[in-house]
Design a protein around this motif. Structure first.
Motif, mmCIF file in Angstrom:
data_model
loop_
_atom_site.group_PDB
_atom_site.id
_atom_site.type_symbol
_atom_site.label_atom_id
_atom_site.label_comp_id
_atom_site.label_asym_id
_atom_site.label_seq_id
_atom_site.Cartn_x
_atom_site.Cartn_y
_atom_site.Cartn_z
ATOM 1 N N LEU A 4 0.870 -1.176 0.000
ATOM 2 C CA LEU A 4 0.000 0.000 0.000
ATOM 3 C C LEU A 4 0.901 1.218 0.000
ATOM 4 O O LEU A 4 1.815 1.322 0.825
ATOM 5 N N GLY A 5 0.666 2.141 -0.939
ATOM 6 C CA GLY A 5 1.548 3.285 -1.046
ATOM 7 C C GLY A 5 0.829 4.571 -1.384
ATOM 8 O O GLY A 5 -0.309 4.567 -1.880
ATOM 9 N N PHE A 6 1.513 5.685 -1.090
ATOM 10 C CA PHE A 6 1.013 7.018 -1.436
ATOM 11 C C PHE A 6 2.064 7.702 -2.287
ATOM 12 O O PHE A 6 3.233 7.794 -1.897
ATOM 13 N N ASN A 7 1.655 8.202 -3.466
ATOM 14 C CA ASN A 7 2.566 8.853 -4.402
ATOM 15 C C ASN A 7 2.255 10.339 -4.463
ATOM 16 O O ASN A 7 1.188 10.745 -4.943
ATOM 17 N N ASN A 8 3.175 11.146 -3.954
ATOM 18 C CA ASN A 8 3.021 12.601 -4.000
ATOM 19 C C ASN A 8 3.610 13.123 -5.301
ATOM 20 O O ASN A 8 4.810 12.994 -5.554
ATOM 21 N N GLU A 17 -1.650 10.057 -5.710
ATOM 22 C CA GLU A 17 -2.221 8.738 -5.990
ATOM 23 C C GLU A 17 -2.089 7.801 -4.793
ATOM 24 O O GLU A 17 -1.088 7.837 -4.076
ATOM 25 N N ILE A 18 -3.093 6.963 -4.609
ATOM 26 C CA ILE A 18 -3.015 5.814 -3.712
ATOM 27 C C ILE A 18 -2.742 4.592 -4.578
ATOM 28 O O ILE A 18 -3.437 4.357 -5.576
ATOM 29 N N LYS A 19 -1.722 3.805 -4.219
ATOM 30 C CA LYS A 19 -1.365 2.612 -4.978
ATOM 31 C C LYS A 19 -1.427 1.389 -4.077
ATOM 32 O O LYS A 19 -1.040 1.436 -2.912
ATOM 33 N N VAL A 35 -4.232 1.807 -9.094
ATOM 34 C CA VAL A 35 -3.988 3.209 -8.757
ATOM 35 C C VAL A 35 -5.326 3.909 -8.597
ATOM 36 O O VAL A 35 -6.229 3.754 -9.427
ATOM 37 N N LYS A 36 -5.460 4.652 -7.510
ATOM 38 C CA LYS A 36 -6.651 5.456 -7.234
ATOM 39 C C LYS A 36 -6.226 6.905 -7.133
ATOM 40 O O LYS A 36 -5.440 7.285 -6.262
ATOM 41 N N SER A 37 -6.728 7.753 -8.050
ATOM 42 C CA SER A 37 -6.372 9.164 -8.051
ATOM 43 C C SER A 37 -7.045 9.900 -6.906
ATOM 44 O O SER A 37 -8.202 9.641 -6.568
ATOM 45 N N GLN A 38 -6.315 10.846 -6.306
ATOM 46 C CA GLN A 38 -6.890 11.698 -5.268
ATOM 47 C C GLN A 38 -7.601 12.911 -5.857
ATOM 48 O O GLN A 38 -8.239 13.675 -5.127
ATOM 49 N N ALA A 88 -2.126 12.410 -18.622
ATOM 50 C CA ALA A 88 -3.397 13.034 -18.296
ATOM 51 C C ALA A 88 -3.593 12.940 -16.788
ATOM 52 O O ALA A 88 -3.084 12.035 -16.127
ATOM 53 N N ASN A 89 -4.324 13.871 -16.224
ATOM 54 C CA ASN A 89 -4.530 13.902 -14.782
ATOM 55 C C ASN A 89 -5.648 12.938 -14.375
ATOM 56 O O ASN A 89 -6.486 12.546 -15.186
ATOM 57 N N ASN A 90 -5.660 12.588 -13.082
ATOM 58 C CA ASN A 90 -6.716 11.762 -12.490
ATOM 59 C C ASN A 90 -6.865 10.403 -13.166
ATOM 60 O O ASN A 90 -7.969 9.930 -13.415
ATOM 61 N N VAL A 91 -5.734 9.763 -13.450
ATOM 62 C CA VAL A 91 -5.737 8.423 -14.033
ATOM 63 C C VAL A 91 -6.033 7.387 -12.957
ATOM 64 O O VAL A 91 -5.544 7.489 -11.828
ATOM 65 N N GLU A 92 -6.836 6.394 -13.308
ATOM 66 C CA GLU A 92 -7.124 5.274 -12.415
ATOM 67 C C GLU A 92 -7.111 3.978 -13.225
ATOM 68 O O GLU A 92 -7.502 3.974 -14.400
#
Length: 287
Positions: A181-185, A193-195, A218-221, A237-241
């Protein structure tokens, strides 16, 4: 959307970067791999999750991956795509067979990933670790005549990831499983992103053949400022999931040398190409 294929590149980079991080290396041990990777697509997932056609575009790269044990508790990890080719095929009329739009390509260095991993806890068959990865903007984020043939995204990102792994037996045969479980700033207007993902595998034929399956998500914030439909040459592109599945087969033909074949594909997503990627590489085990 011409930027979609390059995001598929990042997806595959990410999967490769953590594909061999089941456990930490011992002090002085390492894993090193030279790979060729390719992806070509003529369809993509839209921002609603449906699929639409697009001009056939592709990515090819040559890369180095390495993981080395500084101590029994610390590893250093690097992913270096030293040659990345982004291209689009000629668009040809199906009626007259004439070229409607000329193809194009851009070749250069890609974005590197550099990281460290620390063992948090290990007992019996269970292990826990934390990893920090830095995405270095070492590629070209404005490649091609329209800026869409990038080899890098132009942003510096930092990902903190927690890993958990265990080994077990089924009918006396050993298996392993791990999850993360990870967080990508991300910077430069991209959404954070939450991965998360899972992997399981086993070794057969006297531990010469490794078989594994994995899934990554990947879950976009949705907290970035970039528009998913912008045309400013931004690589992603932004907000990729997405949700991807894949597998790997590795064969050790000596005690230290082996061959690896990898398959990965997004089975659902938004603003990402609907096509699988393939990779083949040679690895070396430092013992």
């Amino acid at each position: 959307m011409k930027k979609l294929l390059i995001f598929s590149l990042l997806l595959t980079f990410t999967c490769q970067f953590f594909a061999h991080a089941q456990w930490l290396e011992k002090k002085g041990d390492g894993y090193f791999k030279l790979s060729a990777w390719t992806l070509e697509a003529d369809r993509h997932y839209t921002n609603s999750g449906a699929t639409d056609p697009n001009a056939t575009r592709g990515i090819f790269n040559l890369n180095l991956y390495g993981k080395y044990g500084l101590s029994d508790n610390w590893d250093v990890i690097a992913y270096i795509p030293f040659l990345v080719k982004s291209y689009q095929n000629h668009q040809v009329s199906s009626v007259t067979n004439e070229t409607i739009l000329e193809g194009e390509e851009n070749t250069g260095f890609g974005d590197m990933n550099l990281g460290v991993e620390y063992r948090l806890f290990k007992k019996s068959k269970h292990a826990f670790s934390a990893a920090l990865t830095l995405g270095i903007p070492s590629g070209d984020n404005e490649g091609g005549s329209d800026g869409s043939h990038q080899t890098g995204d132009g942003e510096f990102n930092q990902e903190l990831r927690f890993n958990a792994g265990t080994s077990f037996k089924i009918v006396k045969h050993p298996f392993y499983a791990k999850g993360y479980l990870g967080f990508n700033n991300r910077t430069e207007g991209f959404s954070d992103e939450i991965k998360f993902g899972f992997e399981a595998g086993t070794a057969v034929l006297k531990d010469k053949l490794l078989l594994l399956l994995r899934s990554n998500s990947v879950k976009s914030q949705k907290n970035g400022s970039l528009n998913a439909a912008n045309s400013n040459g931004s690589i992603f592109a932004n907000n990729v999931e997405f949700v991807s599945i894949g597998g790997e087969v590795s064969w050790k033909f000596t005690e230290k040398l082996g061959l690896s074949l990898v398959y990965d594909s997004a089975i659902s997503g938004k603003v990402i190409y609907a096509a699988p990627s393939y990779s083949a590489g040679v690895f070396y085990l430092l013992k």
